[in-house]
Design an enzyme around this catalytic site. Structure first.
Site, short mmCIF file in Angstrom:
data_model
loop_
_atom_site.label_atom_id
_atom_site.label_comp_id
_atom_site.label_asym_id
_atom_site.label_seq_id
_atom_site.Cartn_x
_atom_site.Cartn_y
_atom_site.Cartn_z
N LEU A 160 0.78 -1.15 0.35
CA LEU A 160 0.16 0.10 -0.46
C LEU A 160 0.73 1.84 0.04
O LEU A 160 0.83 2.62 -0.48
CB LEU A 160 -0.91 0.13 1.52
CG LEU A 160 -1.14 -1.10 0.96
CD1 LEU A 160 -2.55 -1.60 2.69
CD2 LEU A 160 -3.15 -1.44 0.16
N LYS A 211 -2.30 -7.93 2.31
CA LYS A 211 -1.50 -8.60 2.69
C LYS A 211 -0.46 -8.19 4.07
O LYS A 211 -0.23 -6.56 3.69
CB LYS A 211 -1.00 -9.83 2.66
CG LYS A 211 -1.84 -10.59 1.75
CD LYS A 211 -1.15 -11.75 1.28
CE LYS A 211 -1.48 -12.55 0.61
NZ LYS A 211 -0.58 -13.80 -0.51
N GLU A 219 5.33 -8.57 10.13
CA GLU A 219 6.14 -9.80 10.73
C GLU A 219 6.91 -10.82 9.77
O GLU A 219 7.46 -11.53 10.36
CB GLU A 219 5.05 -10.18 11.35
CG GLU A 219 4.26 -9.36 12.73
CD GLU A 219 2.64 -10.20 13.40
OE1 GLU A 219 2.86 -9.59 14.34
OE2 GLU A 219 2.65 -11.64 12.54
#
Lengths: 319, 757
Positions: free
Chosen positions: B642, B713, B717
């Site tokens: 994004l 997504k 992490e």
């Protein structure tokens, strides 16, 4: 933090007089260690004597070709001093290897010598620590002891002295100048300044109550290649696992002191005769009476290997 | 809106704002000191008093007596809260131990009192005057000692505790090439910059708490539950958060004690947990012991893959889900995983960045490196050889009472055998990474390269982390001047939530980024996904997408046209010949739309995961064994990125944390006294600038229409998963010393280094 009173003094005589008036007093300058310990109630002085106004912040040549470093010279200024960088490289390097820029800007020469151990059991007031509360026991000996001392230890304490600067001063044969509460002065060789823990680990140095450090003097330059090699778990801002202060001459003779292994900067002059034979022989001599824990036994090998690295560096050679 | 079918082309695909490297919109507030953190709301909650937390001095046992007499008369003291005088307290759903202990003590530094005073210094001084007598009880503090009697856990996050496919034991025994190795990872502390902090203020029976919390709605519910008051009487406000890493997923002692202190002192009270209390008082990532067994054909095809993991926690606590990725990452017909949980009396174990995969990959990816060497196959090629495009292990659906899956619609990571991955560009990550890193220059033989005093080596590891999707709501207002305000209780823990949400609204409504105001972290706003499990960016922007879609319809309706015919661009809406400023359509009353994204069956029909590859070069000092990371590269396949700038920041931060895990981070357990000894920032070492070299991050150009309308997504992490193993493998390549116990400190290398003295 316990309540305390506070005063500023202008001269060493005033400082001595103030100390005489307040038996529970502590001197304070850079405030990088004592205040932390007061907040945790590890140090509980009833009176603070601020010595920052004492004009002991000069670095001056001595008559015999050495340097007198005022007690209030900040670590940053000392490390950057041209004479120190040129003639006492090991000191400049040791200073720069310690703490962080911000702390070095505040920390003073005398305060650096007087900083307390960083043993985590000393810092945690719930835990036993003979250095904090004599007779309470030692948490570290059978506990988390990876950072701790391997030589000169006692059954009461395995704390290390955390200073890098002091290790360099030890190898340079510095002398600590003091003034007592009665106005008397004395010169304490750095070798005798810090104590071994013995059965009184709560006492770090030979300073007497109310005795104030006014300067540290360096003898005339030792020459040679001067190395400070500090080994730690991260690249910066950590206390030494082991450090080596080394001055080595072209003919292979020299001096060596260790940090991170004892309750004081660790130097055994007799070991230095072994320097031409190499690191293994010197380390064996220096650590002959070592009594490590399971967790810090690696320091013995690390001393030997770090000394080898420092010797190679001094020669401009590779291992 | 329900997200039930794969996303088709939508306004986000315009990529006018989304997908552009964008400075964080709240950056100026932070640099100017105008972004207020939990401890800084004194102009709103006026005249706050200060709270100081007293932690238990013992690990387990009881308080025999507390003497408050001296503390009560200490200067400035307004109130002292203890379990004795706090009234009946509940326990949060997400908490294992009580947040205010006494008389029973469950762990070291469990809060046992809060002193409230006019100043912080007075509160601290008075805390030193409290006299507590304890009665110690024996406890279990040693995972290795408790391991063999540890029972199977009930579950792990995102699935069952144990799984079996085929005949693992038989296949492993028959495999011509076998690896059977055990690895350990230590307890770790989140060590975020901002401590857990809260400022609480009561107005009648209504409580407002300015706090630092990743999951506002969880926190609101658990604070109410702990205080035994209705949830609707609690408001949490947490717009800026100085790092969380999972340590602020749950309500902690600061919020509960500030609330109790404010009630007792009848004043707003603020509490910042003292740094030295954080490792033992709050949660931590638990230590693990992991046994990995890999059996292959001579050509390197995995035929048997087994992963056993042990961790410990307080009674009724949770295991680390270290086996999770082993069900999903590599092919192999015969498989087993098992998770055992020992009862330990150490502080509470819980989530820390990528719980499960972070620790699991630390072990699995060393094992793959060891296997590659046994086989004489390049470690990159071994991973490619064992890629799978279908889920190889049928792990059962997630348990509904697991915190990370608590919201019924979370369909995280659960797999069904044969199910496809929504996207899986694992091989592409490995190949591109190998090319960019210059992997072909690596010597397969360890200890073969030197640069002066430094032994040089390179290592690779896979990166894997599940992509979890969970409901997220938002409210979008359009005002008469064409300005847009987005409100959601989403949090920004330093990740860039403000920015990606602003980008989403700007893209959806065709307004410039600077016309969008984003308000976050307030429980009076619609309930979002919150920040955790790397789900935040994708889920919260999808919620904003849904609200914006509704707003577009409202605009179209006002114009009497179909939303599909309207073009939103440059602050205007165009339909045919009509071209109207958005603000004009909104009118003086403005328009408000609220909606939520709800994820449906796609999350069950497909396995959604993120993939990557980490490449690391280290130097190990030939004499001292000091390791210095020389360069790092991560290649990530994580759906649409994004905001490449924010995403890169997340990944390099995660890589840095991975270096910490590899080389230095360890909460040292005193197994006699039962506590983490190195409980401050001086002794719990995390990387400093000098430890971190140049870091490269490459994102594959990927969209995942199965994941969400954003086709994005999580990535924050993924960035840590595998890093530590890549470092470990690089150290092995440099030195020939294989260390299986993290962190890889120099003492573990010394015996294997060349003789130098």
């Amino acid at each position: 933090m316990r309540p305390f009173t506070f005063e500023r003094v202008r001269t060493p005589a005033e400082a001595a007089a103030a100390a005489a008036r307040h038996p529970g007093a502590k001197f304070v300058a850079g405030r990088t260690n004592l205040l932390d310990l007061m907040k945790l109630e590890i140090e509980t002085p009833t009176h603070l004597i601020d010595v920052n106004g004492l004009a002991l912040d000069k670095i001056e040549p001595t008559a015999d070709g050495g340097l007198r470093i005022g007690a209030l010279v900040r670590n940053t200024d000392l490390a950057a001093d041209e004479r120190v960088r040129r003639d006492y490289g090991v000191l400049s390097r040791a200073l720069s290897a310690g703490a962080s820029g911000q702390l070095r800007n505040m920390a003073t020469t005398a305060g650096n010598l007087l900083q307390r151990t960083r043993c985590p059991y000393f810092y945690d007031t719930n835990q036993p620590c003979n250095k904090r509360v004599l007779g309470s026991g030692c948490g570290a000996i059978d506990g988390f002891s990876r950072q701790h001392a391997v030589v000169g230890i006692s059954d009461a304490c395995i704390a290390t002295h955390p200073s890098d600067m002091a290790v360099a001063l030890r190898v340079l044969d510095a002398v600590v100048e003091t003034v007592g509460p009665d106005g008397s002065t004395r010169n304490i060789p750095i070798a005798e300044f810090h104590r071994l823990p013995g059965d009184q680990p709560h006492i770090d140095t030979v300073l007497r109550t109310g005795e104030l450090i006014t300067a540290v003097t360096l003898p005339k330059p030792a020459g040679g290649a001067q190395i400070y090699y500090k080994v730690r778990d991260r690249a910066s801002y950590a206390f030494a696992l082991v450090s080596v202060a080394l001055v080595v001459q072209k003919d292979g003779t020299g001096r060596v002191a260790l940090g991170g292994v004892a309750h004081k900067p660790w130097r055994v002059e007799a070991a230095e005769a072994e320097l031409p034979k190499g690191a293994k022989a010197v380390a064996a001599f220096l650590l002959a009476d070592a009594k490590p824990t399971d967790q810090n036994a690696f320091k013995l090998k690390l001393v030997e290997r770090t000394l080898a690295a420092a010797l190679a560096q001094a020669k401009g050679a590779q291992l | 809106m329900k997200f039930e079918t794969p996303a088709t082309e939508n306004p986000i695909d315009q990529l006018k704002v989304i997908g552009k490297a964008t400075d964080r919109v709240e950056g100026p507030f932070k640099t100017m000191g105008r972004a207020r953190y939990a401890y800084e709301w004194h102009d709103v909650a006026k005249n706050p008093a200060y709270g100081y937390v007293v932690g238990s001095a013992i690990a387990k046992g009881r308080i025999r007596s507390i003497d408050l007499s001296l503390a009560k008369v200490s200067h400035g003291v307004l109130a002292i809260v203890t379990a004795e005088n706090a009234g009946k307290l509940g326990k949060g759903e997400f908490n294992t131990a009580l947040l205010l202990g006494g008389p029973e003590i469950q762990h070291y530094h469990q809060a046992v009192a809060l002193v409230v005073a006019e100043t912080f210094e007075q509160a601290r001084a008075a805390a030193g005057q409290i006299r507590i007598e304890y009665e110690k009880a024996p406890g279990a503090f040693d995972l290795a000692a408790a391991k063999d009697s540890a029972p199977m856990a009930d579950k792990i996050t995102g699935g069952v505790a144990a799984s079996k496919v085929g005949d693992f034991e038989g296949a492993f025994a028959a495999a011509p090439v076998q690896l059977d190795a055990t690895y350990t990872t230590p307890d770790q502390s989140h060590a975020m910059m901002e401590p857990h902090s809260s400022l609480a203020k009561w107005e009648g029976d209504k409580l407002t708490v300015w706090t630092s919390n990743q999951m506002i709605d969880w926190g609101r519910g658990d604070l109410a539950k702990t205080l035994n008051i209705p949830k609707e009487n609690v408001r949490l406000i947490s717009p800026y958060i100085g790092g969380g890493f999972g340590g602020k997923l749950f309500v902690r002692a600061d919020a509960v004690l500030a609330s109790l202190g404010a009630r007792a002192a009848q004043r707003p009270v603020k509490v910042a947990l003292q740094r030295a209390l954080m490792p033992n008082n709050t949660t931590h990532r638990p230590a693990t012991i992991q046994r990995i067994r890999l059996g292959t054909t001579r050509e390197g095809k995995i035929t048997a893959i087994g992963h056993d993991s042990w961790s410990g926690d307080l009674p009724e606590g949770k295991p680390d889900g270290a086996v999770h990725q082993t069900r999903l990452l590599y092919a192999g017909e015969n498989r087993m995983t098992a998770t055992r949980l020992a009862v330990l009396d150490l502080p509470e174990a819980n989530a820390m960045r990528a719980p499960g995969e972070a620790t699991g990959m630390m072990a699995l990816e060393i094992a793959m490196d060891e296997l590659a060497e046994k086989l004489g196959i390049d470690p990159v090629e071994l991973r490619i050889l064992n890629d799978t495009q279908v889920v190889p292990d049928d792990a059962s659906p997630p348990s509904k009472d697991d915190p990370q899956d608590r919201k019924g619609d979370t369909a995280a990571n659960q797999a069904g055998k044969g199910k496809r991955f929504s996207q899986r560009q694992f091989i592409e990550c490995l190949r591109l990474g190998a090319e960019r890193f210059g992997w072909n220059k690596r010597s397969a033989k360890p200890a073969a390269n030197r640069d002066g005093m430094w032994l040089i080596g390179q290592g690779v590891a896979a990166a894997y982390r599940g992509n979890q999707t969970t409901k997220s709501a938002a409210r979008v207002r359009l005002d008469s001047r064409g300005g847009v305000i987005v409100e959601t209780d989403m949090t920004d823990i330093g990740t860039g939530s403000y920015t990606v949400i602003a980008q989403t609204a700007a893209e959806m409504l065709g307004v410039p980024l600077n016309r969008v105001l984003v308000r976050l972290g307030d429980s009076s706003f619609p309930v979002s996904s919150g920040s955790g499990g790397q789900w935040g960016a994708n889920c919260s922007t999808s919620g904003v997408y849904a609200a914006c879609l509704k707003l577009r319809e409202m605009v179209a309706q006002k114009l009497g046209v179909s939303a599909t015919d309207a073009v939103f661009s440059d602050g205007r809406v165009r339909v045919g010949d009509r071209d109207v400023p958005l603000g004009e359509v909104a009118g003086s009353a403005g328009l408000v739309a609220e909606d939520a994204i709800e994820f449906g069956k796609l999350a069950k029909e497909y396995q959604q995961s993120t993939f990557g590859a980490h490449f690391v070069e280290v130097g190990v000092h030939v004499a001292t064994g000091e390791t210095r990371v020389r360069r790092m590269l991560a290649v990530c396949a994580a759906g649409r990125i994004l905001n490449p700038k924010a995403a890169r920041s997340q990944v390099i931060g995660a890589m840095t944390m991975g270096v910490g895990a590899a080389l230095m981070e360890e909460l040292a357990v005193d197994k006699r006294l039962g506590f983490f000894v190195n409980h401050d920032m001086a002794t719990y070492e995390v990387p400093v600038h000098a430890d971190i070299p140049h870091q490269d991050v490459i994102f594959l150009d990927e969209t995942d229409p199965i994941s969400s309308p954003m086709k994005a997504k999580g990535v924050a992490e993924l960035g840590i998963c595998g890093v530590a193993a890549a470092v470990a493998n690089a150290i092995y390549n440099a030195t020939g010393v294989r260390v299986r116990d993290y962190p890889i400190t120099l003492d573990k290398l010394l015996d294997g280094l060349p003789d130098v003295a």
